[in-house]
Scaffold this motif. Structure first.
Motif, PDB file in Angstrom:
ATOM      1  N   LYS A 189      -6.847   1.068  -1.644  1.00 22.40           N
ATOM      2  CA  LYS A 189      -6.772   0.031  -0.601  1.00 22.40           C
ATOM      3  C   LYS A 189      -7.603  -1.190  -0.990  1.00 22.40           C
ATOM      4  O   LYS A 189      -7.131  -2.307  -0.959  1.00 22.40           O
ATOM      5  CB  LYS A 189      -7.283   0.620   0.729  1.00 22.40           C
ATOM      6  N   LYS A 190      -8.839  -0.932  -1.376  1.00 22.36           N
ATOM      7  CA  LYS A 190      -9.774  -2.038  -1.576  1.00 22.36           C
ATOM      8  C   LYS A 190      -9.548  -2.802  -2.881  1.00 22.36           C
ATOM      9  O   LYS A 190      -9.636  -4.018  -2.906  1.00 22.36           O
ATOM     10  CB  LYS A 190     -11.208  -1.514  -1.516  1.00 22.36           C
ATOM     11  N   PHE A 191      -9.295  -2.067  -3.952  1.00 27.40           N
ATOM     12  CA  PHE A 191      -9.223  -2.740  -5.250  1.00 27.40           C
ATOM     13  C   PHE A 191      -7.799  -2.985  -5.742  1.00 27.40           C
ATOM     14  O   PHE A 191      -7.552  -3.908  -6.497  1.00 27.40           O
ATOM     15  CB  PHE A 191     -10.026  -1.957  -6.295  1.00 27.40           C
ATOM     16  N   SER A 199      -0.738  -1.228   0.480  1.00 28.88           N
ATOM     17  CA  SER A 199      -0.591  -1.016   1.923  1.00 28.88           C
ATOM     18  C   SER A 199      -0.714   0.491   2.199  1.00 28.88           C
ATOM     19  O   SER A 199      -0.671   1.304   1.277  1.00 28.88           O
ATOM     20  CB  SER A 199       0.776  -1.510   2.384  1.00 28.88           C
ATOM     21  N   LEU A 201      -9.571   4.849  -0.670  1.00 30.44           N
ATOM     22  CA  LEU A 201     -10.408   3.648  -0.558  1.00 30.44           C
ATOM     23  C   LEU A 201     -10.235   2.729  -1.769  1.00 30.44           C
ATOM     24  O   LEU A 201     -10.113   1.511  -1.626  1.00 30.44           O
ATOM     25  CB  LEU A 201     -11.882   4.063  -0.416  1.00 30.44           C
ATOM     26  N   LEU A 236      -9.154   6.852   5.207  1.00 35.74           N
ATOM     27  CA  LEU A 236      -9.927   5.611   5.106  1.00 35.74           C
ATOM     28  C   LEU A 236     -10.979   5.526   6.210  1.00 35.74           C
ATOM     29  O   LEU A 236     -12.102   5.083   5.974  1.00 35.74           O
ATOM     30  CB  LEU A 236      -8.990   4.399   5.160  1.00 35.74           C
ATOM     31  N   ARG A 257     -12.912   3.579 -11.728  1.00 31.68           N
ATOM     32  CA  ARG A 257     -13.461   3.548 -10.365  1.00 31.68           C
ATOM     33  C   ARG A 257     -13.510   4.949  -9.776  1.00 31.68           C
ATOM     34  O   ARG A 257     -14.379   5.265  -8.979  1.00 31.68           O
ATOM     35  CB  ARG A 257     -12.610   2.633  -9.474  1.00 31.68           C
TER      36      ARG A 257
END
Lengths: 208, 121
Positions: A163-165, A169, A160, A188, A48
């Motif tokens: 956090k997203k994938f 926290s 990002l 973010l 990613r």
């Protein structure tokens, strides 16, 4: 007497930390278990970030090698998950710094076996803004979206992704990236503003 | 009087909007306390601009990060074999070389000095 009380037994740690302690004591099988459990997560994080499968696989090998080589210095102060994310995030952030090359991305790589049309980016577009389907070829749009991600500043991108994938926290991200939770919040926030601006450029102002 | 009050209200709203927008990212991530959460939720029901801003950053994140949600296939078994058969072996070999270099660094240095001495002679 207090010193003895402060000393934790191996059973007091979480299962991954126990595996690391077993590995520190010379049990290579314990490291294999760690590898089996975390390889996908680490490789996916690297992919990613780099958007290149070969680079991601090499990076994952190097990350596990770092853990392997530094086992004598391993201290079970944080959870193993935080430990491996910290090494992985630092390693990824250094990939670009060291190589200073434009990492290519490809949509033709082998996707997960459950891949189908549902996984194509256009299918994630909320129904109220699906009009660009008619105007832009899907692959072209996919490439533009990936390019937009690849152009994000590296720390914003890493925050990002974590956090997203990886669903970490703010506190876990801050530990992984060696920064404060306030800095994570700011990263973010800026990432989201940048993505919104980029999407406006890709899809046109009319879609917002 | 009404105009002055209205302007003041608008200015306060602008300040509120600036503050609210700065917290929306954390709100999306459920990283705000209950007081801030309630403040944001009551604000966006009244403020179209902030509600639209929230929708835009939410949509943009969903759309742009969509290609990242499906990763290529990574073969763990093959990677583990490569790790033990190549990566670890290579590192051990490099480690042995460095150990050898470190252990005999003094000897190498003396040989080099003697060589330079004889070359100059």
């Amino acid at each position: 007497m207090k010193i003895f009380n402060l000393k934790k037994n191996i059973q007091d740690f979480d299962s991954d930390t126990q595996l690391m302690l077993r590995f520190r004591d010379g049990d290579d099988n314990a490291f294999s278990e760690i590898f089996n459990k975390y390889y996908q997560k680490v490789a996916q994080l690297c992919w990613r970030y780099t958007l290149n499968k070969d680079t991601a696989e090499d990076a994952a090998q190097e990350i596990f090698m770092k853990i392997y080589q530094n086992i004598s210095n391993y201290k079970p102060t944080a959870s193993f998950s935080t430990y491996i994310y910290r090494i992985s995030a630092n390693h990824c952030l250094n990939i670009i710094r060291d190589q200073k090359r434009h990492l290519s991305y490809s949509l033709d790589e082998n996707w997960n076996s459950d891949d189908d049309n549902q996984n194509k980016p256009l299918n994630y577009i909320p129904s109220n803004i699906q009009n660009p389907r008619e105007n832009v070829m899907q692959k072209e749009l996919d490439e533009k979206l990936l390019k937009a991600i690849s152009e994000l500043p590296k720390k914003q991108k890493m925050a990002l992704i974590l956090k997203k994938f990886d669903n970490l926290s703010y506190e876990e991200i801050s530990k992984s990236m060696n920064c404060s939770t306030g800095a994570v919040d700011s990263l973010l926030q800026r990432a989201r503003i940048t993505l919104t601006d980029k999407l406006k450029k890709i899809l046109g102002e009319g879609f917002f | 009087m009404y105009g002055v009050k209205n302007k003041q209200r608008q200015d306060n709203m602008k300040t509120d909007c600036k503050h609210i927008k700065s917290r929306l990212s954390a709100y999306l991530d459920k990283q705000v306390d209950d007081v801030t959460k309630n403040l944001i939720e009551s604000h966006i029901t009244e403020c179209k601009d902030c509600a639209e801003y929230l929708k835009n950053i939410t949509d943009a994140e969903i759309i742009i990060t969509a290609p990242l949600s499906k990763t290529p296939v990574f073969d763990t078994n093959s990677a583990r074999r490569i790790f033990w058969d190549k990566t670890v072996k290579k590192a051990k070999a490099e480690g042995r070389f460095l150990f050898f270099l470190h252990k005999y660094a003094g000897t190498f240095a003396i040989i080099l000095i003697l060589l330079l001495f004889f070359i100059n002679e």
